[in-house]
Structures are given as C-alpha cells and as structure tokens.
Design an enzyme around this catalytic site. Structure first.
Site, PDB file in Angstrom:
ATOM      1  N   LEU A 186      56.418  56.580 128.480  1.00  0.00           N
ATOM      2  CA  LEU A 186      55.698  57.143 127.333  1.00  0.00           C
ATOM      3  C   LEU A 186      54.258  57.296 127.785  1.00  0.00           C
ATOM      4  CD1 LEU A 186      56.849  55.089 124.185  1.00  0.00           C
ATOM      5  CD2 LEU A 186      57.628  57.328 124.958  1.00  0.00           C
ATOM      6  N   ASP A 187      53.573  58.301 127.266  1.00  0.00           N
ATOM      7  CA  ASP A 187      52.154  58.469 127.594  1.00  0.00           C
ATOM      8  C   ASP A 187      51.373  57.257 127.085  1.00  0.00           C
ATOM      9  OD1 ASP A 187      52.814  60.955 128.569  1.00  0.00           O
ATOM     10  OD2 ASP A 187      52.226  62.010 126.740  1.00  0.00           O
ATOM     11  N   LYS A 188      50.193  57.082 127.670  1.00  0.00           N
ATOM     12  CA  LYS A 188      49.333  55.955 127.277  1.00  0.00           C
ATOM     13  C   LYS A 188      49.024  55.982 125.769  1.00  0.00           C
ATOM     14  CE  LYS A 188      44.834  54.170 128.699  1.00  0.00           C
ATOM     15  NZ  LYS A 188      43.701  54.387 129.606  1.00  0.00           N
ATOM     16  N   HIS A 214      54.773  65.020 129.541  1.00  0.00           N
ATOM     17  CA  HIS A 214      54.037  65.458 128.333  1.00  0.00           C
ATOM     18  C   HIS A 214      54.824  66.502 127.528  1.00  0.00           C
ATOM     19  CE1 HIS A 214      50.679  63.183 129.588  1.00  0.00           C
ATOM     20  NE2 HIS A 214      49.975  64.089 130.202  1.00  0.00           N
ATOM     21  N   LYS A 262      53.924  67.227 123.742  1.00  0.00           N
ATOM     22  CA  LYS A 262      52.555  67.757 123.626  1.00  0.00           C
ATOM     23  C   LYS A 262      52.502  69.197 124.129  1.00  0.00           C
ATOM     24  CE  LYS A 262      50.383  63.275 124.081  1.00  0.00           C
ATOM     25  NZ  LYS A 262      50.067  62.274 125.071  1.00  0.00           N
TER      26      LYS A 262
END
Ligand code: URA
Length: 233
Positions: A103-105, A185, A188
């Site tokens: 997962l992204d930060k 990503h 997004k």
C-alpha cells in the site's frame, strides 16, 4: 509434549539462548503459572502459553492482519521511514515476516503480514485474480458514467489499460473500488486519468478477508482459521 524452549525456537519466535533469558525474566506463563525452566514440557494443542500476558501463536506460519496507519511504508526494511514491521507489537514479531503486497505510504487499511512465502506468492500472482477492495474519497464529483468507464478499463498515461473492475459509488465523491490487479499507484492513476484526485484511500478487503472494524489504526491481530483458509487456499 515438547520442551518449551524448542517450541519457541522452532517457530522462529526466539532462539534457544534468547528464550532462556526471557524465561529468566519471568515473562512466560503456561496455564497462568510463571515458568522459568527451558526444559519445561508443554503440549501446544492444550496448554495456554503467554508472553508478557499475550497468548503466543505456535503455528508453523504466522498470518497477521494489520490496520496500516497513515505515513507507514509497506516494506520490511526502510532506511528512513517507519515500516509495517517496525510498528508490530513484540509478541507478533518473528523472523521472515513480510507484508503481502504494497500500500502507498499515504494509503491506510488492510495489510496482511506472513512468513508463508508460497501462499503469499499465490495470492499475489496475477493468475489468482485475488480481489482487493478499497474505500476511496476524491476531490471532485464522480459521474455515474465515469464510474462505468473506470469499470471497463482506463488507459493510463504510460499506455497501460487497466483490467475491468467494479466501482460502487457511496456518494458523489466517495465509493468502493474492487481491483483484481495491483499496479503501482493504480487507483490514484485511474482517477488521475479521469481528471480527478484521490484524497483518501483505505484497503478494506483482500482475497475475501475483510479488515476487522475493531482494529484501530496501527493495531493488528492474527487471522482466524477461516481467514487463513481463504489466504492459503
Ligand atoms: N492504488 C493506489 O493508488 N494506492 C494504493 O496504495 C493501492 C492501490
């Protein structure tokens, strides 16, 4: 029946030398009684063994559900940022644990950690099409037609067209999106390609395993038997 120190070391929780120290510190109880002898005999199917008051899992592999908080990275080792391994309470830590997928930060929610490499590999393989469900919020309204277009696949800036997915709008600026792939990503970039911007992203389900509502940000628990079955099938 087996020796207590062997039980800890064969599950990679502590080495024989480490557990001898931990026992001396009177941190281990068997059936509510403090045990300090490394050769104390235990039956893992029956005995309740605790470390610092928390029940110890002696399964061959560990399967942990973490509610990843904002600002933590999904890797095992990072020179700069705090990782999902760093924030695990000590009783959950063992050698070889890694997060299954990334997962992204700035994305929060469900991360599964395990040391079962084969099952993790299977769940992440594009062939298995494991579903990942995310709750999202966006800056601008999402039209029903745009949601339908996203469902059919979106051409991203790098020329990749995303696989079909499902989008359920909850309000004009929030909803759930279910993906069967996990490109960098991806969500997004999907909304970016539609001129919108993700403002909040939370993974709420992975391969049929739902994030436990009772886990606060940064909290974790072991997967239940039925969740382990979903993960390892
Ligand atoms: N898609 C994203 O853009 N970010 C994530 O963390 C997961 C999916």
């Amino acid at each position: 029946m087996q020796r207590l120190d062997k039980a800890f070391s064969s599950c990679k929780l502590f080495s024989r030398t480490e557990i001898a120290k931990v026992l001396k510190q009177r941190r281990v109880c068997v059936n509510e009684v403090v045990v300090t002898k490394p050769d104390f005999k235990v039956d893992l199917a029956v005995d309740k063994i605790t470390l610092d008051g928390n029940i110890v899992s002696f399964n061959k592999y560990a399967y942990i559900m973490l509610n990843k908080p904002y600002g933590v990275v999904s890797s095992t080792d990072d020179g700069r940022d705090t990782t999902v391994i760093d924030i695990l309470p000590s009783e959950f830590k063992r050698d070889g644990l890694f997060p299954v997928g990334r997962l992204d930060k700035d994305t929060v929610g469900l991360v599964i950690l395990t040391d079962d490499g084969a099952s993790a590999h299977k769940r992440l393989s594009p062939k298995t099409h494991a579903e990942k469900v995310y709750y999202f919020e966006v800056a601008d309204e999402v039209l029903v037609d745009t949601a339908k277009e996203i469902e059919q696949g979106v051409l991203l800036k790098d020329g990749y067209t995303t696989k079909p997915c499902r989008v359920k709008l909850i309000s004009s600026k929030s909803g759930e999106i279910t993906l069967t792939e996990g490109k960098y990503h991806e969500i997004k970039r999907i909304f970016g390609a539609k001129g919108n911007k993700i403002t909040f992203l939370k993974r709420i389900e992975f391969a049929g395993i739902k994030l436990d509502d009772s886990l606060g940000a940064g909290e974790c628990r072991y997967l239940t038997e039925s969740e382990i079955e979903l993960f390892t099938k």
